[in-house]
Write a protein that holds these residues in place. Sequence first.
Motif, mmCIF file in Angstrom:
data_model
loop_
_atom_site.group_PDB
_atom_site.id
_atom_site.type_symbol
_atom_site.label_atom_id
_atom_site.label_comp_id
_atom_site.label_asym_id
_atom_site.label_seq_id
_atom_site.Cartn_x
_atom_site.Cartn_y
_atom_site.Cartn_z
ATOM 1 N N ALA A 39 0.825 -1.225 0.000
ATOM 2 C CA ALA A 39 0.000 0.000 0.000
ATOM 3 C C ALA A 39 0.854 1.268 0.000
ATOM 4 N N SER A 40 1.969 1.248 0.737
ATOM 5 C CA SER A 40 2.824 2.447 0.792
ATOM 6 C C SER A 40 3.419 2.757 -0.575
ATOM 7 N N VAL A 41 3.761 1.704 -1.332
ATOM 8 C CA VAL A 41 4.307 1.904 -2.670
ATOM 9 C C VAL A 41 3.229 2.470 -3.591
ATOM 10 N N GLN A 42 1.998 1.935 -3.485
ATOM 11 C CA GLN A 42 0.904 2.429 -4.325
ATOM 12 C C GLN A 42 0.641 3.923 -4.051
ATOM 13 N N GLU B 119 12.040 4.429 -7.335
ATOM 14 C CA GLU B 119 12.588 3.898 -6.086
ATOM 15 C C GLU B 119 11.597 4.170 -4.961
ATOM 16 N N PHE B 120 11.253 3.117 -4.209
ATOM 17 C CA PHE B 120 10.239 3.234 -3.170
ATOM 18 C C PHE B 120 10.738 2.569 -1.891
ATOM 19 N N PRO B 121 10.590 3.233 -0.769
ATOM 20 C CA PRO B 121 10.909 2.580 0.507
ATOM 21 C C PRO B 121 9.756 1.685 0.937
ATOM 22 N N THR B 122 10.085 0.576 1.595
ATOM 23 C CA THR B 122 9.061 -0.352 2.090
ATOM 24 C C THR B 122 8.806 -0.111 3.570
ATOM 25 N N GLU B 123 7.742 -0.691 4.065
ATOM 26 C CA GLU B 123 7.382 -0.509 5.467
ATOM 27 C C GLU B 123 8.363 -1.196 6.400
ATOM 28 N N THR B 124 9.123 -2.182 5.872
ATOM 29 C CA THR B 124 10.106 -2.899 6.691
ATOM 30 C C THR B 124 11.481 -2.247 6.667
ATOM 31 N N GLY B 125 11.589 -1.117 6.039
ATOM 32 C CA GLY B 125 12.873 -0.416 5.969
ATOM 33 C C GLY B 125 13.698 -0.768 4.766
ATOM 34 N N GLY B 126 13.155 -1.561 3.825
ATOM 35 C CA GLY B 126 13.894 -1.913 2.623
ATOM 36 C C GLY B 126 13.657 -0.922 1.499
ATOM 37 N N ASP C 116 13.676 -6.042 -5.011
ATOM 38 C CA ASP C 116 13.978 -5.721 -3.617
ATOM 39 C C ASP C 116 15.498 -5.728 -3.442
ATOM 40 N N VAL C 117 16.101 -4.530 -3.426
ATOM 41 C CA VAL C 117 17.566 -4.413 -3.411
ATOM 42 C C VAL C 117 18.093 -4.144 -2.010
ATOM 43 N N THR C 118 17.273 -4.444 -1.014
ATOM 44 C CA THR C 118 17.679 -4.130 0.361
ATOM 45 C C THR C 118 18.985 -4.830 0.727
ATOM 46 N N GLY C 119 19.119 -6.062 0.336
ATOM 47 C CA GLY C 119 20.316 -6.803 0.711
ATOM 48 C C GLY C 119 21.547 -6.422 -0.070
ATOM 49 N N PHE C 120 21.391 -5.575 -1.092
ATOM 50 C CA PHE C 120 22.539 -5.207 -1.932
ATOM 51 C C PHE C 120 22.969 -3.738 -1.733
ATOM 52 N N GLU C 121 22.344 -3.028 -0.834
ATOM 53 C CA GLU C 121 22.699 -1.614 -0.601
ATOM 54 C C GLU C 121 23.932 -1.547 0.293
ATOM 55 N N VAL C 122 25.067 -1.435 -0.336
ATOM 56 C CA VAL C 122 26.325 -1.420 0.424
ATOM 57 C C VAL C 122 26.610 -0.045 1.029
ATOM 58 N N SER C 123 26.113 1.027 0.406
ATOM 59 C CA SER C 123 26.399 2.375 0.911
ATOM 60 C C SER C 123 25.850 2.556 2.316
ATOM 61 N N ARG C 124 24.616 2.123 2.533
ATOM 62 C CA ARG C 124 24.002 2.277 3.841
ATOM 63 C C ARG C 124 24.715 1.419 4.881
ATOM 64 N N ASP C 125 25.151 0.215 4.483
ATOM 65 C CA ASP C 125 25.802 -0.678 5.431
ATOM 66 C C ASP C 125 27.216 -0.249 5.766
ATOM 67 N N TYR C 126 27.920 0.287 4.773
ATOM 68 C CA TYR C 126 29.328 0.610 4.979
ATOM 69 C C TYR C 126 29.559 2.029 5.489
#
Length: 414
Positions: free
Chosen positions: A83-86, A97-104, A123-133
């Motif tokens: 719903a948040s994406v819609q 680019e859309f943020p999800t309710e789970t923070g992804g 769903d590129v949450t697991g591939f976002e290296v900038s935020r993690d590093y």
Amino acid sequence: MTGKSTSINRTLQTAVVSFALILAVCLVGLLIAYAYVVEDNVFNRLVNSEATYLEQVYVEEDRVAQPRFPFMTVYASWQELPASVQELHVRSPERVEFPTETGGTLHVQALQLGGNEWILAADVTGFEVSRDYLPRLVPWIGLIFATVLGAAWLLSFYLGRSITQPLTRLSNSFKTSSDTATPIMLPARLPPNEIGYLAEVVKSSVDKLQAALQREADFTRDISHELRTPITVLRFLVERLDDEKGLSEQQGKQLTEMVARIEETTTVLLALAREESVQTESLGLLAELEACIVSHRKLSGLKDFELTINVPDSYRIHANQNLLQLILTNLINNALEHASEPMLHIELKEHALHWTNPVGNQTPENVTETSVKGPASQGLGQGLHLVKRICQLRQWRLETVVEPPIFRVIVQFK
């Protein structure tokens, strides 16, 4: 100079370090923003490439194939997405680019398969290296800031020594010369640049000024010695000539007037030239006026002169006593010599002292200018001009009003 002074060295160091800090923050911020932009564009290109592949498969095989990457999903419509994406899609249809309710984060691309719109979402949450590093980069960013600030401080210290040290030595030389009234001695080592040139120019200008002041001091001392002696001799000779009938009464009177006027002019000019003339004190105006009237040799010998004074005895002004008495004496002399009738009225109105006496019809307008006098005057035309000079020194305003048969001089103290 008013206010709290700040050294040039401190100002230069603050400016260089502040500029380096601002520049480092901007560059690090730009670097982080660039990393996020590159990462987002990589994801967008992956999604675009997969969307092209799915459209090609549908054209060739007439079926909706599944994406080749496990983090990508095909939806039949926007309503199948969260719903948040819609909601964000309705607000910004061009958004990818859309943020999800789970923070992804989802990267979305619309597909045209058989005339219908399908949605490819990654769903590129697991591939976002900038935020993690980024947290891991904070110590390195801090080290960069420390290195930049240290280098900037060293640079500012070097610039401060190379620029402000010669200026400091030069300033100390000028201060020493000013305190001891000695010629300026420039520091032995001055850089061959604008600072050295400025030092030479300032030293030359100050040396010329000191020489001019010394010449003026010598002139004042010499004129005091050279003029007072002949004036004394002339007064003595006039008295002798008058006793021995060597001159007619009119000639003796004229000669006496000239000697007195030269003496008066010399006294005023020397008073103006002395440094003590700027020293002031609180004086009672009426008391000073009465002292001048009582000690005036010519006025004291007149019996038919009508003099009225309307000055409160409580009125006081800040002035130099010698200069104030010179003004009052010259104004009394002006009334005695140029009044058409033996009459003088002195009145204080607010902060203005009015001198009023009757005159003839041929009184010139600009009587305060040098050598300007009435047709019947036997003087040098210097009396009111000297009064004007003293008023200018004290920043008083002098006005003259010529309305025959009345002549009025107004000295505005405030």
